[in-house]
Design a protein around this motif. Structure first.
Motif, PDB file in Angstrom:
ATOM      1  N   LYS A  33       0.824  -1.206   0.000  1.00  0.00           N
ATOM      2  CA  LYS A  33       0.000   0.000   0.000  1.00  0.00           C
ATOM      3  C   LYS A  33       0.861   1.260   0.000  1.00  0.00           C
ATOM      4  CE  LYS A  33      -3.801  -2.251   2.496  1.00  0.00           C
ATOM      5  NZ  LYS A  33      -4.655  -2.209   3.707  1.00  0.00           N
ATOM      6  N   MET A  34       2.169   1.083  -0.203  1.00  0.00           N
ATOM      7  CA  MET A  34       3.099   2.204  -0.136  1.00  0.00           C
ATOM      8  C   MET A  34       3.700   2.525  -1.507  1.00  0.00           C
ATOM      9  SD  MET A  34       5.210   1.282   3.352  1.00  0.00           S
ATOM     10  CE  MET A  34       6.063   2.876   3.405  1.00  0.00           C
ATOM     11  N   THR A  35       4.309   3.692  -1.582  1.00  0.00           N
ATOM     12  CA  THR A  35       5.068   4.098  -2.760  1.00  0.00           C
ATOM     13  C   THR A  35       6.549   4.107  -2.405  1.00  0.00           C
ATOM     14  OG1 THR A  35       3.289   5.493  -3.632  1.00  0.00           O
ATOM     15  CG2 THR A  35       5.532   5.980  -4.376  1.00  0.00           C
ATOM     16  N   LEU A  36       7.346   3.528  -3.265  1.00  0.00           N
ATOM     17  CA  LEU A  36       8.797   3.551  -3.095  1.00  0.00           C
ATOM     18  C   LEU A  36       9.319   4.719  -3.930  1.00  0.00           C
ATOM     19  CD1 LEU A  36      11.385   2.301  -1.986  1.00  0.00           C
ATOM     20  CD2 LEU A  36      11.365   0.693  -3.911  1.00  0.00           C
ATOM     21  N   ARG A  37       9.708   5.797  -3.260  1.00  0.00           N
ATOM     22  CA  ARG A  37      10.173   7.004  -3.960  1.00  0.00           C
ATOM     23  C   ARG A  37      11.702   6.985  -4.011  1.00  0.00           C
ATOM     24  NH1 ARG A  37       8.021  12.330  -4.709  1.00  0.00           N
ATOM     25  NH2 ARG A  37       6.263  11.833  -3.370  1.00  0.00           N
ATOM     26  N   ILE A  38      12.248   6.883  -5.207  1.00  0.00           N
ATOM     27  CA  ILE A  38      13.691   6.786  -5.392  1.00  0.00           C
ATOM     28  C   ILE A  38      14.197   8.000  -6.169  1.00  0.00           C
ATOM     29  CG2 ILE A  38      15.588   5.398  -6.303  1.00  0.00           C
ATOM     30  CD1 ILE A  38      13.749   2.972  -6.197  1.00  0.00           C
ATOM     31  N   GLU A  39      15.118   8.713  -5.561  1.00  0.00           N
ATOM     32  CA  GLU A  39      15.724   9.881  -6.196  1.00  0.00           C
ATOM     33  C   GLU A  39      16.911   9.397  -7.040  1.00  0.00           C
ATOM     34  OE1 GLU A  39      16.710  13.855  -4.004  1.00  0.00           O
ATOM     35  OE2 GLU A  39      18.526  12.624  -3.965  1.00  0.00           O
ATOM     36  N   THR A  40      16.706   9.209  -8.346  1.00  0.00           N
ATOM     37  CA  THR A  40      17.818   8.751  -9.179  1.00  0.00           C
ATOM     38  C   THR A  40      18.835   9.872  -9.376  1.00  0.00           C
ATOM     39  OG1 THR A  40      16.822   9.322 -11.314  1.00  0.00           O
ATOM     40  CG2 THR A  40      16.279   7.158 -10.364  1.00  0.00           C
ATOM     41  N   ALA A  83       6.173   2.877  -7.714  1.00  0.00           N
ATOM     42  CA  ALA A  83       7.458   3.554  -7.574  1.00  0.00           C
ATOM     43  C   ALA A  83       7.411   4.944  -8.203  1.00  0.00           C
ATOM     44  CB  ALA A  83       8.565   2.730  -8.226  1.00  0.00           C
ATOM     45  N   PHE A  84       7.962   5.931  -7.487  1.00  0.00           N
ATOM     46  CA  PHE A  84       8.202   7.262  -8.035  1.00  0.00           C
ATOM     47  C   PHE A  84       9.708   7.379  -8.222  1.00  0.00           C
ATOM     48  CE2 PHE A  84       4.332   9.822  -6.256  1.00  0.00           C
ATOM     49  CZ  PHE A  84       3.506   9.154  -7.144  1.00  0.00           C
ATOM     50  N   LEU A  85      10.160   7.508  -9.449  1.00  0.00           N
ATOM     51  CA  LEU A  85      11.597   7.585  -9.709  1.00  0.00           C
ATOM     52  C   LEU A  85      12.045   9.036  -9.811  1.00  0.00           C
ATOM     53  CD1 LEU A  85      12.106   4.611 -12.189  1.00  0.00           C
ATOM     54  CD2 LEU A  85      12.009   4.625  -9.688  1.00  0.00           C
ATOM     55  N   SER A  86      11.650   9.817  -8.829  1.00  0.00           N
ATOM     56  CA  SER A  86      12.077  11.216  -8.730  1.00  0.00           C
ATOM     57  C   SER A  86      11.809  11.682  -7.314  1.00  0.00           C
ATOM     58  CB  SER A  86      11.328  12.103  -9.734  1.00  0.00           C
ATOM     59  OG  SER A  86       9.925  12.008  -9.547  1.00  0.00           O
ATOM     60  N   ASN A  87      12.541  12.702  -6.906  1.00  0.00           N
ATOM     61  CA  ASN A  87      12.346  13.240  -5.559  1.00  0.00           C
ATOM     62  C   ASN A  87      12.697  14.724  -5.557  1.00  0.00           C
ATOM     63  OD1 ASN A  87      11.811  13.146  -2.732  1.00  0.00           O
ATOM     64  ND2 ASN A  87      14.004  13.026  -2.329  1.00  0.00           N
ATOM     65  N   ASN A 111       2.987   0.333 -11.271  1.00  0.00           N
ATOM     66  CA  ASN A 111       2.693   1.763 -11.316  1.00  0.00           C
ATOM     67  C   ASN A 111       4.009   2.517 -11.121  1.00  0.00           C
ATOM     68  OD1 ASN A 111       1.747   4.402 -10.960  1.00  0.00           O
ATOM     69  ND2 ASN A 111      -0.122   3.707  -9.934  1.00  0.00           N
ATOM     70  N   ILE A 112       4.522   3.102 -12.198  1.00  0.00           N
ATOM     71  CA  ILE A 112       5.813   3.782 -12.161  1.00  0.00           C
ATOM     72  C   ILE A 112       5.614   5.222 -12.633  1.00  0.00           C
ATOM     73  CG2 ILE A 112       8.213   3.753 -12.948  1.00  0.00           C
ATOM     74  CD1 ILE A 112       7.757   0.763 -13.673  1.00  0.00           C
ATOM     75  N   ALA A 113       6.014   6.180 -11.801  1.00  0.00           N
ATOM     76  CA  ALA A 113       5.763   7.592 -12.111  1.00  0.00           C
ATOM     77  C   ALA A 113       6.998   8.442 -11.863  1.00  0.00           C
ATOM     78  CB  ALA A 113       4.594   8.105 -11.270  1.00  0.00           C
ATOM     79  N   ILE A 114       6.996   9.629 -12.456  1.00  0.00           N
ATOM     80  CA  ILE A 114       8.011  10.636 -12.164  1.00  0.00           C
ATOM     81  C   ILE A 114       7.322  11.992 -12.070  1.00  0.00           C
ATOM     82  CG2 ILE A 114       9.893   9.400 -13.326  1.00  0.00           C
ATOM     83  CD1 ILE A 114       9.569  11.381 -15.681  1.00  0.00           C
ATOM     84  N   PHE A 115       7.996  12.956 -11.419  1.00  0.00           N
ATOM     85  CA  PHE A 115       7.577  14.352 -11.403  1.00  0.00           C
ATOM     86  C   PHE A 115       8.635  15.130 -12.172  1.00  0.00           C
ATOM     87  CE2 PHE A 115       4.999  12.763  -8.024  1.00  0.00           C
ATOM     88  CZ  PHE A 115       3.888  13.593  -7.984  1.00  0.00           C
ATOM     89  N   SER A 116       8.221  15.933 -13.149  1.00  0.00           N
ATOM     90  CA  SER A 116       9.179  16.612 -14.006  1.00  0.00           C
ATOM     91  C   SER A 116       8.793  18.068 -14.252  1.00  0.00           C
ATOM     92  CB  SER A 116       9.278  15.884 -15.353  1.00  0.00           C
ATOM     93  OG  SER A 116      10.043  16.607 -16.284  1.00  0.00           O
ATOM     94  N   ASN A 117       9.812  18.911 -14.485  1.00  0.00           N
ATOM     95  CA  ASN A 117       9.531  20.293 -14.870  1.00  0.00           C
ATOM     96  C   ASN A 117       9.257  20.404 -16.366  1.00  0.00           C
ATOM     97  OD1 ASN A 117      12.104  20.407 -16.208  1.00  0.00           O
ATOM     98  ND2 ASN A 117      13.090  21.150 -14.346  1.00  0.00           N
ATOM     99  N   GLY A 118       9.505  19.315 -17.107  1.00  0.00           N
ATOM    100  CA  GLY A 118       9.153  19.253 -18.519  1.00  0.00           C
ATOM    101  C   GLY A 118      10.146  19.885 -19.476  1.00  0.00           C
ATOM    102  N   SER A 119      11.230  20.453 -18.978  1.00  0.00           N
ATOM    103  CA  SER A 119      12.160  21.186 -19.830  1.00  0.00           C
ATOM    104  C   SER A 119      12.868  20.292 -20.843  1.00  0.00           C
ATOM    105  CB  SER A 119      13.204  21.908 -18.973  1.00  0.00           C
ATOM    106  OG  SER A 119      13.951  20.964 -18.214  1.00  0.00           O
TER     107      SER A 119
END
Length: 355
Positions: A33-40, A83-87, A111-119
């Motif tokens: 029930k958790m998200t594994l957030r990894i800052e690559t 997993a969120f592959l961004s922090n 379920n694999i996601a990232i947060f991006s500024n889009g640049s």
């Protein structure tokens, strides 16, 4: 296991309970029930005014392949599926990102996601990430004037034009636009922003208010933070690029060290005495210093308590799903979230009636 001493220092507060809260929470957690957030990587090419990245003191770099693969492999075995592959950095600067996504998918993450500024987002890059297994690309945007004022040094015209190139790419359906709201835009500017998104086949997924990053600004005239119980301690495990486990995504400097997955097993970290103590004390109103100063839970609670907005959010997600621009996981989350709001409201009404 390396754990910092400040994880044993707590402040007594009177916490509010958010509208969406699972009363079954204890000192233990359930990885499924958790998200594994990894800052690559914690490198970033923007200097956003609402983000303290420019003043970041910890070293910058990219996660070693060995550490990443160890974390993903152990996480999948422990039961993680999200997993969120961004922090605290821009993930599209990581040239190995597509390969890392593919590795996580093969390991069992659905379920694999990232947060991006889009640049750095191009149509080709988007397709490569989608093919690798990325399910959601959270794109942080704002109305044009607000964007220009809060992202100094960015050529807005070129950025907007790069977004237009995504219009004919069917993989744009994995993009979820997040409006980073600093309060600078007028209602008309927000309407124009939504119209622009619609013109290139994108929809607004959520709105994030500017927050204080858990810092106490003694010079500020803002009222004292209202303390709310924070679900992050139960729903996310945050790992920075060195493998060190941090308290949460707001702990940008990694002030609270709760193990290092380059050496420790993910199960040992999750069930460590330090983590259990933090969760147990949090439920009793004994907060870590950063938690006591943080206004993120209060702002999140304010949004979720608004039933009208929550219903609009769910209907928006339903429209996105029916139009093919959203997948089942976020739609299900929206339905469950609104369901909890109404269920909690129903229980409160029964309680008042009983009195």
């Amino acid at each position: 296991m390396n754990v910092s001493h400040n994880t044993e220092q707590f402040e007594c507060v009177v916490p509010h309970v958010p509208a969406i809260w699972d009363n079954r929470r204890t000192e233990r957690v359930c990885p499924s029930k958790m998200t594994l957030r990894i800052e690559t990587t914690n490198c970033c090419n923007f200097r956003c005014t609402f983000c303290p990245h420019a003043s970041l003191k910890r070293s910058r770099g990219f996660m070693d392949d060995r550490i990443f693969e160890k974390i993903i492999t152990e996480g999948a075995a422990a039961g993680f599926r999200k997993a969120f592959l961004s922090n605290f950095g821009e993930p599209l600067l990581d040239k190995k990102l597509a390969r890392r996504i593919a590795f996580a998918k093969q390991a069992g993450f659905s379920n694999i996601a990232i947060f991006s500024n889009g640049s750095r987002l191009t149509s080709e890059w988007l397709s490569e990430l989608a093919k690798a297994g990325l399910t959601t690309l959270n794109l942080s945007l704002s109305p044009i004037r607000e964007f220009a004022e809060t992202r100094p040094g960015v050529c807005v015209e070129e950025f907007i034009e790069s977004l237009r190139t995504l219009r004919d790419n069917p993989d744009r359906k994995i993009i979820a636009v997040n409006y980073i709201k600093t309060g600078r835009s007028l209602p008309q500017e927000e309407k124009e922003f939504l119209a622009f998104l619609a013109s290139i086949g994108l929809r607004l997924f959520s709105t994030f208010d500017e927050h204080n990053w858990g810092r106490d600004d003694s010079a500020s005239a803002a009222p004292r933070v209202q303390n709310y119980l924070c679900p992050e301690l139960w729903v996310t495990l945050n790992v920075i690029w060195t493998g060190q486990v941090q308290l949460c995504c707001v702990d940008q400097e990694g002030e609270y060290v709760l193990g290092n997955l380059a050496e420790d097993s993910i199960t040992d970290v999750l069930e460590s005495e330090a983590w259990r103590r933090i969760r147990s004390n949090h439920l009793k109103g004994q907060f870590l210093a950063k938690c006591a100063k943080c206004d993120v839970p209060a702002k999140a609670a304010g949004r979720s308590a608004n039933m009208t907005l929550s219903c609009r959010y769910m209907l928006g997600m339903l429209r996105m799903y029916l139009s093919g621009t959203a997948s089942i996981p976020p739609l299900g989350s929206a339905i469950r979230a609104v369901g909890r709001i109404y269920w909690n409201a129903f229980k409160k009404s029964l309680s008042r009636a009983a009195r």
